[in-house]
Design a protein around this motif. Structure first.
Motif, PDB file in Angstrom:
ATOM      1  N   PHE A  38       0.900  -1.050  -0.061  1.00  6.92           N
ATOM      2  CA  PHE A  38       0.085   0.059   0.031  1.00  6.92           C
ATOM      3  C   PHE A  38       0.869   1.248   0.190  1.00  6.92           C
ATOM      4  O   PHE A  38       1.507   1.243   0.856  1.00  6.92           O
ATOM      5  N   TYR A  39       0.741   1.939  -1.080  1.00  6.02           N
ATOM      6  CA  TYR A  39       1.535   3.222  -0.939  1.00  6.02           C
ATOM      7  C   TYR A  39       0.846   4.320  -0.571  1.00  6.02           C
ATOM      8  O   TYR A  39      -0.494   4.466  -0.863  1.00  6.02           O
ATOM      9  N   SER A  40       1.493   5.304  -0.144  1.00  7.22           N
ATOM     10  CA  SER A  40       0.971   6.681   0.292  1.00  7.22           C
ATOM     11  C   SER A  40       1.951   7.866   0.238  1.00  7.22           C
ATOM     12  O   SER A  40       3.007   7.690  -0.108  1.00  7.22           O
ATOM     13  N   ASN A  41       1.447   8.998   0.144  1.00 13.73           N
ATOM     14  CA  ASN A  41       2.037  10.188   0.219  1.00 13.73           C
ATOM     15  C   ASN A  41       1.592  10.878   1.744  1.00 13.73           C
ATOM     16  O   ASN A  41       0.826  11.162   1.824  1.00 13.73           O
ATOM     17  N   PRO A  42       2.785  10.711   2.745  1.00  8.44           N
ATOM     18  CA  PRO A  42       2.335  11.288   3.951  1.00  8.44           C
ATOM     19  C   PRO A  42       1.634  12.600   3.944  1.00  8.44           C
ATOM     20  O   PRO A  42       0.935  12.793   4.940  1.00  8.44           O
ATOM     21  N   ALA A  43       2.149  13.475   3.293  1.00  7.69           N
ATOM     22  CA  ALA A  43       1.307  15.043   3.453  1.00  7.69           C
ATOM     23  C   ALA A  43       0.146  14.698   2.847  1.00  7.69           C
ATOM     24  O   ALA A  43      -0.723  15.639   3.469  1.00  7.69           O
ATOM     25  N   THR A  44      -0.343  13.818   2.038  1.00  9.83           N
ATOM     26  CA  THR A  44      -1.639  14.097   1.512  1.00  9.83           C
ATOM     27  C   THR A  44      -2.454  13.220   2.689  1.00  9.83           C
ATOM     28  O   THR A  44      -3.495  13.847   3.068  1.00  9.83           O
ATOM     29  N   GLY A  65     -15.145  11.143  -0.685  1.00  4.15           N
ATOM     30  CA  GLY A  65     -16.185  12.111  -0.252  1.00  4.15           C
ATOM     31  C   GLY A  65     -15.666  13.574  -0.220  1.00  4.15           C
ATOM     32  O   GLY A  65     -16.206  14.743  -0.311  1.00  4.15           O
ATOM     33  N   LYS A  66     -14.162  13.511  -0.071  1.00  4.82           N
ATOM     34  CA  LYS A  66     -13.474  15.013  -0.102  1.00  4.82           C
ATOM     35  C   LYS A  66     -13.191  15.064  -1.505  1.00  4.82           C
ATOM     36  O   LYS A  66     -12.238  16.144  -1.632  1.00  4.82           O
ATOM     37  N   GLY A  67     -13.742  14.601  -2.592  1.00  5.62           N
ATOM     38  CA  GLY A  67     -13.111  14.930  -3.975  1.00  5.62           C
ATOM     39  C   GLY A  67     -11.810  14.160  -4.384  1.00  5.62           C
ATOM     40  O   GLY A  67     -11.235  14.700  -5.423  1.00  5.62           O
ATOM     41  N   HIS A  68     -11.248  13.360  -3.731  1.00  9.31           N
ATOM     42  CA  HIS A  68      -9.880  12.516  -3.896  1.00  9.31           C
ATOM     43  C   HIS A  68     -10.269  11.379  -4.540  1.00  9.31           C
ATOM     44  O   HIS A  68     -11.236  10.690  -4.313  1.00  9.31           O
ATOM     45  N   VAL A  69      -9.438  10.886  -5.641  1.00  6.96           N
ATOM     46  CA  VAL A  69      -9.273   9.362  -5.805  1.00  6.96           C
ATOM     47  C   VAL A  69      -8.897   8.603  -4.891  1.00  6.96           C
ATOM     48  O   VAL A  69      -7.577   8.817  -4.299  1.00  6.96           O
ATOM     49  N   GLN A 125      -1.009  11.055  -9.918  1.00  7.97           N
ATOM     50  CA  GLN A 125      -1.807  11.506  -9.029  1.00  7.97           C
ATOM     51  C   GLN A 125      -1.533  11.260  -7.291  1.00  7.97           C
ATOM     52  O   GLN A 125      -1.927  11.829  -6.625  1.00  7.97           O
ATOM     53  N   LEU A 126      -0.806  10.332  -7.500  1.00 11.06           N
ATOM     54  CA  LEU A 126      -0.266   9.769  -6.060  1.00 11.06           C
ATOM     55  C   LEU A 126       0.647  11.152  -5.443  1.00 11.06           C
ATOM     56  O   LEU A 126       0.626  11.529  -4.434  1.00 11.06           O
ATOM     57  N   ALA A 127       1.397  11.563  -6.437  1.00  6.39           N
ATOM     58  CA  ALA A 127       2.712  12.522  -5.841  1.00  6.39           C
ATOM     59  C   ALA A 127       2.038  13.703  -5.575  1.00  6.39           C
ATOM     60  O   ALA A 127       2.320  14.558  -4.909  1.00  6.39           O
ATOM     61  N   SER A 128       0.980  14.055  -6.501  1.00  4.46           N
ATOM     62  CA  SER A 128       0.372  15.633  -6.470  1.00  4.46           C
ATOM     63  C   SER A 128      -0.837  15.462  -5.426  1.00  4.46           C
ATOM     64  O   SER A 128      -1.126  16.614  -5.013  1.00  4.46           O
ATOM     65  N   GLY A 129      -1.054  14.637  -4.872  1.00 10.27           N
ATOM     66  CA  GLY A 129      -1.995  14.400  -3.749  1.00 10.27           C
ATOM     67  C   GLY A 129      -3.427  14.449  -4.190  1.00 10.27           C
ATOM     68  O   GLY A 129      -4.477  14.418  -3.327  1.00 10.27           O
ATOM     69  N   TRP A 187       7.104   9.476  -1.076  1.00 10.46           N
ATOM     70  CA  TRP A 187       6.398   8.237  -1.044  1.00 10.46           C
ATOM     71  C   TRP A 187       6.826   7.187   0.268  1.00 10.46           C
ATOM     72  O   TRP A 187       7.882   7.365   0.433  1.00 10.46           O
ATOM     73  N   GLN A 188       5.752   6.471   0.750  1.00 14.45           N
ATOM     74  CA  GLN A 188       6.010   5.494   1.669  1.00 14.45           C
ATOM     75  C   GLN A 188       5.192   4.541   1.358  1.00 14.45           C
ATOM     76  O   GLN A 188       4.050   4.316   0.553  1.00 14.45           O
ATOM     77  N   TRP A 189       5.551   3.216   1.830  1.00 17.90           N
ATOM     78  CA  TRP A 189       4.855   2.088   1.653  1.00 17.90           C
ATOM     79  C   TRP A 189       4.578   1.380   3.096  1.00 17.90           C
ATOM     80  O   TRP A 189       5.164   1.633   4.018  1.00 17.90           O
ATOM     81  N   THR A 190       3.416   0.617   3.049  1.00 18.30           N
ATOM     82  CA  THR A 190       3.309  -0.308   4.260  1.00 18.30           C
ATOM     83  C   THR A 190       2.537  -1.656   3.486  1.00 18.30           C
ATOM     84  O   THR A 190       2.256  -1.472   2.512  1.00 18.30           O
ATOM     85  N   THR A 191       2.300  -2.270   4.506  1.00 18.94           N
ATOM     86  CA  THR A 191       1.572  -3.924   4.047  1.00 18.94           C
ATOM     87  C   THR A 191       0.115  -3.391   3.672  1.00 18.94           C
ATOM     88  O   THR A 191      -0.450  -2.525   4.120  1.00 18.94           O
ATOM     89  N   VAL A 192      -0.279  -4.414   2.683  1.00 18.39           N
ATOM     90  CA  VAL A 192      -1.795  -4.427   2.152  1.00 18.39           C
ATOM     91  C   VAL A 192      -2.559  -4.692   3.583  1.00 18.39           C
ATOM     92  O   VAL A 192      -2.427  -5.571   4.124  1.00 18.39           O
ATOM     93  N   PRO A 193      -3.986  -3.742   3.467  1.00 22.17           N
ATOM     94  CA  PRO A 193      -4.651  -4.013   4.712  1.00 22.17           C
ATOM     95  C   PRO A 193      -5.473  -5.363   4.539  1.00 22.17           C
ATOM     96  O   PRO A 193      -5.471  -5.880   3.473  1.00 22.17           O
ATOM     97  N   SER A 194      -5.899  -5.839   5.656  1.00 23.46           N
ATOM     98  CA  SER A 194      -6.685  -7.463   5.427  1.00 23.46           C
ATOM     99  C   SER A 194      -8.127  -6.609   4.914  1.00 23.46           C
ATOM    100  O   SER A 194      -8.567  -5.647   5.393  1.00 23.46           O
ATOM    101  N   LEU A 195      -8.585  -7.295   3.908  1.00 22.14           N
ATOM    102  CA  LEU A 195      -9.893  -7.215   3.377  1.00 22.14           C
ATOM    103  C   LEU A 195     -11.143  -8.279   3.757  1.00 22.14           C
ATOM    104  O   LEU A 195     -12.026  -8.075   2.807  1.00 22.14           O
ATOM    105  N   GLY A 196     -10.692  -9.159   4.563  1.00 22.18           N
ATOM    106  CA  GLY A 196     -11.821 -10.198   4.753  1.00 22.18           C
ATOM    107  C   GLY A 196     -11.741 -10.793   6.120  1.00 22.18           C
ATOM    108  O   GLY A 196     -10.691 -10.401   7.043  1.00 22.18           O
ATOM    109  N   ASP A 197     -12.808 -11.213   6.390  1.00 20.07           N
ATOM    110  CA  ASP A 197     -12.887 -11.884   7.887  1.00 20.07           C
ATOM    111  C   ASP A 197     -12.029 -12.888   8.019  1.00 20.07           C
ATOM    112  O   ASP A 197     -11.740 -13.884   7.350  1.00 20.07           O
TER     113      ASP A 197
END
Length: 436
Positions: free
Chosen positions: A136-142, A166-170, A249-253, A282-292
């Motif tokens: 899972f990639y993210s931009n910490p500032a975003t 809901g805040k207009g972001h992808v 898109q990821l870099a620009s927020g 950019w930063q990475w972390t593990t993929v979240p669990s998506l199931g029971d």
């Protein structure tokens, strides 16, 4: 060694006879130059190595055409053991590498799961040239601006996407305009993180079926995420977004996150930081669990590239010696990770193998991945070829609501059952076994 390198005969067409050739599909001219210098010209064996860069969109077709004509490169690369390896072996294009395994000590150098997945009919046909996982990639500032945190559970993931949308972001930048095979990344996420590794391994072993409710529900769930506009901004945009758009898109927020593979480490540098003329990180972390009942952390095992020797090159021993250098030279491989973010083969490495120049994000990845215990199974490594192709092509029908998840899983099962009976399913390690 003299015996192994002394294979003789008339010059084969998998090269000019006195030159070992390799084709590869790297991202840009800088990577091509680096590969040529360090992985072709940097080899000092009996024969020189000539590297020819090819486009990602055409390399597989070019290799197939060349092989059918009785030629092609000395070293044949494929996008993992599920893609083309079995058919190339049956067509007589690939050399049995088993006789060389003991001499080069491959059983100790490579992770056992990777060598097992590289076998066809009980014979070692290719070597794993790179390995990777989904993150899972993210931009910490975003995330700070949106008041979001990296999700860890299904509930957190759905809340993350709902809030960002809901805040207009992808919520998650994504698209397959440049590479239709991206579809299978999300199928794999649904299976490994939605249904869980235990369920996937059971079906890969033929003990259960892909039509079981746990898989149907997982596919239906991720398809619903697409239809809500969480991936790429909408199903229509998913089909038109290319990789530069996704990364920008990821870099620009504009996007709050991205679910992709670690192969994107080198691709992101052009959009983040000094090279891109901004201060984005950019930063990475593990993929979240998506199931029971799915573990909080699952590392999706994947061989990103496999490499074998063309049977039409008659200096087999020399070609294998280069293949060994290409996939196991630790000094060269560590340097390529530090300098170019190249994905390494699944050979044994530790944090102590890296210098102080190494990107801490890279060291963290391979340190944690090498000790992983909860593992998942990517489609391009552990699924047979026809099943994998179906999963890529028909997933689009599911997210566009032209096919139900149940019908999609029935299609997977019918193809998988046939290939399983034909012995075409790569070997998969048991859940919880890790990489060692």
């Amino acid at each position: 060694m003299t015996t192994l390198l002394g294979a003789c005969g008339s010059p084969g067409r998998g090269g000019s006879g006195d030159v070992i050739t390799i084709w590869n599909n790297l991202s840009d001219a800088q990577q091509n130059d680096y590969f040529r210098q360090h992985f072709a010209e940097g080899y000092h064996g009996k024969y020189p190595v000539r590297f020819s860069p090819k486009a990602d969109s055409t390399i597989d077709r070019l290799i197939q055409t060349a092989l059918a004509a009785g030629s092609g490169p000395t070293i044949i690369v494929t996008p993992g053991p599920s893609s083309f390896v079995s058919s190339y072996w049956q067509a007589g294009y690939l050399t049995d590498l088993g006789p060389y395994a003991e001499h080069y000590d491959w059983r100790k150098k490579f992770a056992p799961w990777a060598l097992a997945a590289s076998e066809v009919d009980g014979r070692l046909i290719t070597l794993p040239a790179s390995y990777e996982t989904m993150v899972f990639y993210s931009n910490p500032a975003t995330l700070d601006r949106l008041g979001l945190e990296e999700p860890r559970t299904r509930e957190e993931f759905e809340a993350f996407c709902t809030e960002a949308h809901g805040k207009g972001h992808v919520p998650l930048s994504a698209g397959n305009a440049d590479y239709k095979g991206a579809n299978e990344w999300f199928v794999g996420l649904a299976l490994n993180h939605g249904a869980g590794p235990e369920a996937v391994h059971s079906a890969l072993s033929g003990e259960t079926h892909w039509t079981d409710p746990v898989f149907v529900e997982a596919i239906d769930r991720i398809a619903s995420y697409f239809r809500r506009g969480w991936f790429g901004g909408g199903v229509g945009l998913y089909f038109t977004n290319n990789f530069p758009t996704i990364y920008q898109q990821l870099a620009s927020g504009k996007a709050a996150g991205m679910l992709s593979g670690t192969w994107d480490f080198p691709n992101l540098s052009a959009y983040f930081g000094k090279e891109a003329g901004n201060d984005a990180v950019w930063q990475w972390t593990t993929v979240p669990s998506l199931g029971d009942h799915v573990p909080a952390v699952v590392w999706d095992l994947a061989i990103g590239q496999s490499a074998g020797v063309n049977t039409s090159f008659t200096r087999t021993g020399a070609a294998v010696d280069y293949l060994n250098f290409f996939t196991t030279d630790l000094v060269n491989i560590i340097r390529s990770i530090e300098e170019m973010n190249f994905a390494p083969p699944p050979i044994r490495m530790a944090a102590s193998d890296f210098s102080t120049r190494a990107d801490p994000r890279i060291v963290k990845l391979y340190s944690e991945l090498s000790t992983a215990k909860s593992i998942g199974y990517t489609t391009w490594t552990f699924f047979p070829q026809q099943t994998e192709t179906y999963m890529i092509d028909y997933f689009e029908n599911v997210i566009t609501d032209r096919m139900s998840a149940k019908e999609y899983c029935e299609g997977i099962q019918s193809r998988f059952a046939r290939e399983l009976s034909e012995g075409r399913v790569p070997a998969a390690p048991k859940p919880g076994g890790g990489l060692s």
